[in-house]
Each structure stands twice: as structure tokens, then as C-alpha cells.
Design an enzyme around this catalytic site. Structure first.
Site, short mmCIF file in Angstrom:
data_model
loop_
_atom_site.label_atom_id
_atom_site.label_comp_id
_atom_site.label_asym_id
_atom_site.label_seq_id
_atom_site.Cartn_x
_atom_site.Cartn_y
_atom_site.Cartn_z
N LYS A 197 0.86 -1.18 0.00
CA LYS A 197 0.00 0.00 0.00
C LYS A 197 0.89 1.23 0.00
O LYS A 197 1.69 1.44 0.92
CB LYS A 197 -0.89 -0.02 1.24
CG LYS A 197 -1.70 1.27 1.40
CD LYS A 197 -2.70 1.15 2.52
CE LYS A 197 -3.40 2.48 2.75
NZ LYS A 197 -4.39 2.40 3.81
N LYS A 250 -2.14 -1.53 -3.88
CA LYS A 250 -3.01 -0.36 -3.78
C LYS A 250 -2.19 0.91 -3.87
O LYS A 250 -1.18 1.00 -3.15
CB LYS A 250 -3.74 -0.43 -2.45
CG LYS A 250 -4.58 0.78 -2.13
CD LYS A 250 -5.18 0.65 -0.77
CE LYS A 250 -5.86 1.97 -0.45
NZ LYS A 250 -6.04 2.18 0.95
C1 PBG Z 1 -7.27 3.22 5.78
C2 PBG Z 1 -7.55 3.18 4.34
C3 PBG Z 1 -7.40 4.19 3.37
C4 PBG Z 1 -7.90 3.66 2.19
C5 PBG Z 1 -8.30 2.36 2.44
N1 PBG Z 1 -8.06 2.07 3.77
C6 PBG Z 1 -6.94 5.58 3.49
C7 PBG Z 1 -5.56 5.94 3.79
O1 PBG Z 1 -4.67 5.09 3.90
O2 PBG Z 1 -5.37 7.13 3.98
C8 PBG Z 1 -8.00 4.41 0.90
C9 PBG Z 1 -9.02 3.90 -0.05
C10 PBG Z 1 -9.36 4.82 -1.16
O3 PBG Z 1 -8.74 5.87 -1.38
O4 PBG Z 1 -10.31 4.48 -1.86
N2 PBG Z 1 -5.95 3.34 6.14
#
Ligand code: PBG
Length: 325
Positions: A197, A250
């Protein structure tokens, strides 16, 4: 030699829709799609999310209807995110028994939609500082956060989640979740790890949806640095080693190279999260008439599948499923 033999006649198999359909290398199917849903505390109807046109903050009372609609469209699963009534420093809304996602899961499990119920495991939606872990002296602490994430996963599993999906990017979070799940009798609950991520600019609309923008600093101290591709493979290997059943890359479209590399290296089911900013860009361009919405969305999702994703988490799930019927 005839002229035809001197060059490749690729057009033969593109000539008719039937030929194209028969020879397509990648096929999208609604069963591979996962619809993220936001559930807020309180009653009443869903509230539209300005930065995510077409998506709403649902309530425990309205989530089953949205799930039924997704199930009728043949969608594979839901990924739940919560907006608690109140946030605190420790993110207690993430793990309390009557948390908003816990209540939504109970409702959904009762409704028996046949969908795979997945729940995000993170603290940023529940902390008043907006970070994904426990903060001390301006620092996001890794190891003290693990215990809270484990407790959250146990509580979501108890409420009926089939899959818990840790997204906090704390080191060791998959092992912590597995241990917590097993210790609480949830050895059947699967883990979909947000293994690779990235610290991405494309999460903006999501943070507006749940009010989780960090109150100070950013997430670069724990989410991955966008220049790094090989490191993603190390993250995925580590998470599989710790017991992840499925892994994720992601965002999706800017990281198709990472998806492809992960597909080639690992056998576990691979998910891609087509994130909020990716969705918002397509929606904004389509709204202006700059791209054709349906073909741009389907082309995008096909590209993500072609790169190697088995599971596509996307805010376009319902529309795509409708178009694929
Ligand atoms: C929680 C999380 C996030 C997303 C999914 N889980 C936000 C972040 O890391 O700030 C983002 C999903 C999206 O942008 O659709 N940590």
C-alpha cells in the site's frame, strides 16, 4: 509467396464482436468485483459523498439494502469502512463490540446476502488525529498499534466478517491479526492484507468520505514510497509468511507494474484496490464529457485484471456489474 504471408493479419480475429469475444485474453466478471461501502453512525438515509459521486455514507439501517443490490448484480463481496459517532486518540471505535461496522456486519450476516463480507482493519477512521496507529510525541508507534489492530480484527470476526483486511501498514500486522483471530476462536476468518500500500495522493476523496486526513504530518513513515517496486515484493512475501491468505496492491492503475510482478512471483489470490482518487478522476472527466464513462471504466478495470489482479476492489463495482450483464 502470397502477399498475405508476409505480414501478421491481426485484424482477422478482430473482425466481429463474436471473434473478439471468443479470443479475449482477459474477462471481467462481476464475481471478481468488491464494492467498498461506508457506514456511518446514526439513522436516516445515505448521505452522498461529494468527492465520490454516486457513493454514500450509509447507515446500519440502509446497508442491507445496498448489499442486496450488489448481490443481485452478482458482485463478489463488500469491503466495509466505518464512520464512528466520535473519534478518540486510541481509535476505540474500531474495536468496540457495538462499533458501527460491527453492527453493520451483524445486520448483513443476518440478511444472508451470499456476499463475502470484508472489513477494513485500521485506526485512521477512528482516531482524532487521523493516523493509522497509536501516536506518542508526534510519532506513530508500530508495536503498541499491533495489539489494537488484533483486537479490532477479533471484534470484526465476531460480528460476522468473513475476511479482515489490515490497511494500517504497521510492520507485523498480519502476524498480530492471525494470532488474535486464532486466540479468539476465529481460525476460519481469512486475512486479505493490504501488503503493498503506497503513500498515495489518490486517497483524497476517501479521506473526505470518512474524515481521516491526518491532523499532522502525513503517512509516508508507514505507507510505501511510490518509487519502490521491488520493495513491494518483499512486503508481500513478508505478509504471506505471516499468514495472509490474500494480498493486495493499492492503488491500482499507477502500480500495474507492481501487480504484474506480484502475479508472477506469488500464487496467493491477488487483489487490486482501484482507489477513491482513481474513481474520482474518471467520474470528473466523464461528467465533463471528456471521456465516455462506460468504456473508460471497463477499459480501466480490464487493464487491472490483465495486469494480474484476481480481485478488483472498486467504487465502480455496481456500474461495471450492470454493464457486464
Ligand atoms: C485506511 C484506508 C485508506 C484507504 C483504504 N483504507 C486511506 C488511507 O490510507 O489514507 C483508501 C481507499 C481509497 O482511497 O479508496 N488506512
Amino acid at each position: 509467396m502470397s502477399r498475405a504471408e508476409t505480414f501478421f493479419r491481426g485484424r482477422r480475429l478482430r473482425r466481429t464482436p463474436a471473434l473478439r469475444r471468443l479470443t479475449a485474453e482477459t474477462r471481467l466478471d462481476p464475481s471478481r468485483l468488491v464494492q467498498p461501502l461506508f457506514v456511518r453512525d446514526g439513522d436516516g438515509a445515505g448521505e452522498p459523498i461529494a468527492a465520490l459521486p454516486g457513493q454514500s455514507r450509509l447507515t446500519v439501517g440502509t446497508v442491507a439494502e445496498a448489499a442486496r443490490e450488489a448481490a443481485d448484480l452478482g458482485i463478489g463481496g463488500l469491503l466495509l469502512f466505518g464512520l464512528p459517532a466520535a473519534k478518540d486518540a486510541g481509535g476505540s471505535g474500531a474495536w468496540v463490540e457495538d462499533g458501527v461496522v460491527q453492527r453493520a456486519l451483524h445486520t448483513l450476516a443476518e440478511a444472508g446476502t451470499g456476499l463475502v463480507l470484508m472489513a477494513d482493519v485500521c485506526l485512521c477512521e477512528y482516531t482524532d488525529h487521523g493516523h493509522c496507529g497509536i501516536v506518542e510525541d508526534g510519532e506513530v508507534l508500530n508495536d503498541p498499534t499491533l495489539e489494537v489492530l488484533g483486537r479490532t480484527a477479533g471484534s470484526l470476526a465476531a460480528a460476522g466478517a468473513d475476511v479482515v483486511a489490515p490497511s494500517a501498514m504497521m510492520d507485523g500486522q498480519v502476524a498480530a491479526l492471525r494470532a488474535a483471530l486464532d486466540a479468539s476462536g476465529h481460525e476460519a476468518t481469512a486475512i486479505l492484507s493490504y501488503a503493498a500500500k503506497y503513500a498515495s495522493a489518490f486517497y483524497g476523496p476517501f479521506r473526505e468520505a470518512v474524515g481521516s486526513a491526518p491532523g499532522f504530518g502525513d503517512r509516508r513513515g508507514y505507507q510505501m514510497d511510490p518509487p519502490n517496486g521491488r520493495e513491494a515484493l518483499r512486503e508481500i512475501a513478508a505478509d504471506l509468511d505471516e499468514g495472509a491468505d490474500m494480498v493486495m496492491v493499492k492503488p491500482a492503475l499507477p502500480y500495474l507494474d507492481v501487480l504484474r510482478a506480484a502475479r508472477e512471483r506469488f500464487d496467493a489470490p491477488l487483489a487490486a484496490y482501484h482507489v477513491s482518487g482513481e474513481y474520482a478522476m474518471l467520474e470528473a472527466a466523464a461528467e465533463r464529457g471528456w471521456v465516455d464513462r462506460r468504456s473508460a471504466v471497463l477499459e480501466t478495470l480490464t487493464a487491472i485484471a490483465r495486469a494480474g489482479a484476481d480481485i478488483l476492489i472498486t467504487y465502480h463495482a455496481k456500474d461495471a456489474a450492470r454493464w457486464l450483464r
